[in-house]
Design an enzyme around this catalytic site. Sequence first.
Site, PDB file in Angstrom:
ATOM      1  N   THR A  52       0.866  -1.180   0.000  1.00 38.07           N
ATOM      2  CA  THR A  52       0.000   0.000   0.000  1.00 38.07           C
ATOM      3  C   THR A  52       0.901   1.228   0.000  1.00 38.07           C
ATOM      4  O   THR A  52       1.621   1.468   0.984  1.00 38.07           O
ATOM      5  CB  THR A  52      -0.890   0.036   1.259  1.00 38.07           C
ATOM      6  OG1 THR A  52      -1.672  -1.150   1.294  1.00 38.07           O
ATOM      7  CG2 THR A  52      -1.815   1.250   1.235  1.00 38.07           C
ATOM      8  N   LYS A  69      -7.544   1.713  -3.300  1.00 36.12           N
ATOM      9  CA  LYS A  69      -7.170   1.326  -1.937  1.00 36.12           C
ATOM     10  C   LYS A  69      -7.278   2.518  -0.979  1.00 36.12           C
ATOM     11  O   LYS A  69      -7.820   2.402   0.120  1.00 36.12           O
ATOM     12  CB  LYS A  69      -5.731   0.780  -1.965  1.00 36.12           C
ATOM     13  CG  LYS A  69      -5.117   0.465  -0.631  1.00 36.12           C
ATOM     14  CD  LYS A  69      -5.696  -0.783  -0.014  1.00 36.12           C
ATOM     15  CE  LYS A  69      -5.076  -1.034   1.355  1.00 36.12           C
ATOM     16  NZ  LYS A  69      -5.793  -2.063   2.103  1.00 36.12           N
ATOM     17  N   LYS A  80      -1.017   5.133   8.686  1.00 37.25           N
ATOM     18  CA  LYS A  80      -0.270   5.299   7.423  1.00 37.25           C
ATOM     19  C   LYS A  80      -1.234   5.514   6.254  1.00 37.25           C
ATOM     20  O   LYS A  80      -1.056   6.420   5.440  1.00 37.25           O
ATOM     21  CB  LYS A  80       0.580   4.045   7.183  1.00 37.25           C
ATOM     22  CG  LYS A  80       1.226   3.978   5.811  1.00 37.25           C
ATOM     23  CD  LYS A  80       1.810   2.608   5.509  1.00 37.25           C
ATOM     24  CE  LYS A  80       1.538   2.221   4.082  1.00 37.25           C
ATOM     25  NZ  LYS A  80       2.100   0.954   3.665  1.00 37.25           N
TER      26      LYS A  80
HETATM   27  P1  NAD Z   1       5.338  -6.304   7.509  1.00 32.32           P
HETATM   28  O1  NAD Z   1       6.113  -5.216   8.170  1.00 32.32           O
HETATM   29  O2  NAD Z   1       4.878  -7.468   8.316  1.00 32.32           O
HETATM   30  O3  NAD Z   1       6.177  -6.891   6.261  1.00 32.32           O
HETATM   31  C1  NAD Z   1       7.027  -6.120   5.454  1.00 32.32           C
HETATM   32  C2  NAD Z   1       8.246  -6.977   5.154  1.00 32.32           C
HETATM   33  O4  NAD Z   1       9.080  -6.288   4.230  1.00 32.32           O
HETATM   34  C3  NAD Z   1       9.101  -7.265   6.399  1.00 32.32           C
HETATM   35  O5  NAD Z   1       9.266  -8.660   6.575  1.00 32.32           O
HETATM   36  C4  NAD Z   1      10.430  -6.570   6.098  1.00 32.32           C
HETATM   37  O6  NAD Z   1      11.561  -7.255   6.621  1.00 32.32           O
HETATM   38  C5  NAD Z   1      10.411  -6.609   4.574  1.00 32.32           C
HETATM   39  N1  NAD Z   1      11.331  -5.650   3.966  1.00 32.32           N
HETATM   40  C6  NAD Z   1      11.655  -4.406   4.393  1.00 32.32           C
HETATM   41  N2  NAD Z   1      12.571  -3.865   3.544  1.00 32.32           N
HETATM   42  C7  NAD Z   1      12.804  -4.796   2.584  1.00 32.32           C
HETATM   43  C8  NAD Z   1      13.625  -4.840   1.428  1.00 32.32           C
HETATM   44  N3  NAD Z   1      14.400  -3.791   1.106  1.00 32.32           N
HETATM   45  N4  NAD Z   1      13.611  -5.948   0.648  1.00 32.32           N
HETATM   46  C9  NAD Z   1      12.831  -7.013   0.963  1.00 32.32           C
HETATM   47  N5  NAD Z   1      12.033  -7.035   2.073  1.00 32.32           N
HETATM   48  C10 NAD Z   1      12.018  -5.940   2.849  1.00 32.32           C
HETATM   49  O7  NAD Z   1       4.097  -5.581   6.795  1.00 32.32           O
HETATM   50  P2  NAD Z   1       2.764  -6.275   6.244  1.00 32.32           P
HETATM   51  O8  NAD Z   1       1.712  -6.219   7.289  1.00 32.32           O
HETATM   52  O9  NAD Z   1       3.113  -7.553   5.597  1.00 32.32           O
HETATM   53  O10 NAD Z   1       2.343  -5.183   5.132  1.00 32.32           O
HETATM   54  C11 NAD Z   1       3.015  -5.113   3.902  1.00 32.32           C
HETATM   55  C12 NAD Z   1       2.264  -4.114   3.019  1.00 32.32           C
HETATM   56  O11 NAD Z   1       0.900  -4.555   2.882  1.00 32.32           O
HETATM   57  C13 NAD Z   1       2.205  -2.702   3.590  1.00 32.32           C
HETATM   58  O12 NAD Z   1       2.362  -1.791   2.535  1.00 32.32           O
HETATM   59  C14 NAD Z   1       0.815  -2.636   4.214  1.00 32.32           C
HETATM   60  O13 NAD Z   1       0.308  -1.321   4.268  1.00 32.32           O
HETATM   61  C15 NAD Z   1       0.025  -3.505   3.262  1.00 32.32           C
HETATM   62  N6  NAD Z   1      -1.189  -4.119   3.825  1.00 32.32           N
HETATM   63  C16 NAD Z   1      -1.148  -4.706   5.061  1.00 32.32           C
HETATM   64  C17 NAD Z   1      -2.301  -5.290   5.578  1.00 32.32           C
HETATM   65  C18 NAD Z   1      -2.298  -5.957   6.942  1.00 32.32           C
HETATM   66  O14 NAD Z   1      -3.388  -6.250   7.463  1.00 32.32           O
HETATM   67  N7  NAD Z   1      -1.138  -6.235   7.529  1.00 32.32           N
HETATM   68  C19 NAD Z   1      -3.504  -5.273   4.837  1.00 32.32           C
HETATM   69  C20 NAD Z   1      -3.501  -4.707   3.567  1.00 32.32           C
HETATM   70  C21 NAD Z   1      -2.337  -4.123   3.070  1.00 32.32           C
END
Ligand code: NAD
Length: 302
Positions: free
Chosen positions: A98, A173, A248
């Site tokens: 997102t 979104k 966010k």
């Molecule tokens: P999260 O923090 O659990 O996962 C993000 C991952 O990215 C982490 O494991 C981190 O180590 C990794 N990362 C960071 N820098 C990196 C890099 N340079 N290369 C590779 N990996 C890297 O977050 P999440 O909850 O999985 O959310 C991910 C995305 O999905 C966000 O943009 C969030 O807004 C969106 N989202 C989340 C949800 C939810 O319910 N958690 C729902 C819809 C959308």
Amino acid sequence: MSTTVSKKVAFLGLGHMGGPMAANLVKAGYEVLAFDPVPAAQDQAREDGATVVHDAARAVADADVVITMLPNGRIVLDVYGDILSAAAPGTLFVDCSTIDVADAKAAAELAAAAGHRAVDAPVSGGVAGAAAGTLTFMVGGAEADFADALPLLEVMGGKVVHCGGAGVGQAAKVCNNMILGISMIGLSEAIVLGEKLGLSHDKFFDVVSTASGQSWALTSYCPVPGPVPTSPANNDYQPGFATALMSKDLGLAAGALAANGVDGQIGQLAAQIYSRFNQDEAGKDFSAIVTDIRKRSGGERE
Ligand code: NAD
């Protein structure tokens, strides 16, 4: 259960969402080259059957499709800057993070300038939807690129909508989550008002869930314990969807309202309310805003 699928997928970002999404691709027969800097995420991906690589550029060099599921737009753009030159010409980049509409457009332009194809494909449905493969994908990009991404997205999702050109998936979104943030605040204010006026939560739910004040926030995600047993309120507001993420997303909405000259007063206010709540309760589910409203209203109830 798995069939053999010829496409190789690089998956970057194996967190709460990316981890289970990548696992579903493995189950569907895709060869997944997985990268995340966090060791625990690597271990889980290995257990799920992905091939873990220790360098993002190595993951993409061998892939037909590159999926990213990263925390924010700055990281997506940085990662694209690191990996685009390592990918074979014409590789399809699918960003499911997102991020801001402007960042999504910039990412698509960077990919195109490097000779690749790109779509933005943010999701709704949370961690449970990621695990169950029932996410909703909102996709922005060219028709042919959408068509190529579709089989993969259908493995990870229950509904996939092509919303328009580059960035328009992120537009859908940001609109959806602005509505959700606003409606959760409005619902929570009404619940606290009901408490002050002597209306029980059960009676509130009984009336409003079938009256004109009905909303998804109430009927699927009720912010007080009881009426919807699966809602995070019944589990001390463990997320679910964390306040940090809602804050966010509302920040992205507030920026988009301002950048596009929309007089979105409630959207701006919702962003401020969640930004303040996020300072103390970033790790709580976003529905815990009801406890903050109650506290600021001098309420006693837990
Ligand atoms: P999260 O923090 O659990 O996962 C993000 C991952 O990215 C982490 O494991 C981190 O180590 C990794 N990362 C960071 N820098 C990196 C890099 N340079 N290369 C590779 N990996 C890297 O977050 P999440 O909850 O999985 O959310 C991910 C995305 O999905 C966000 O943009 C969030 O807004 C969106 N989202 C989340 C949800 C939810 O319910 N958690 C729902 C819809 C959308």
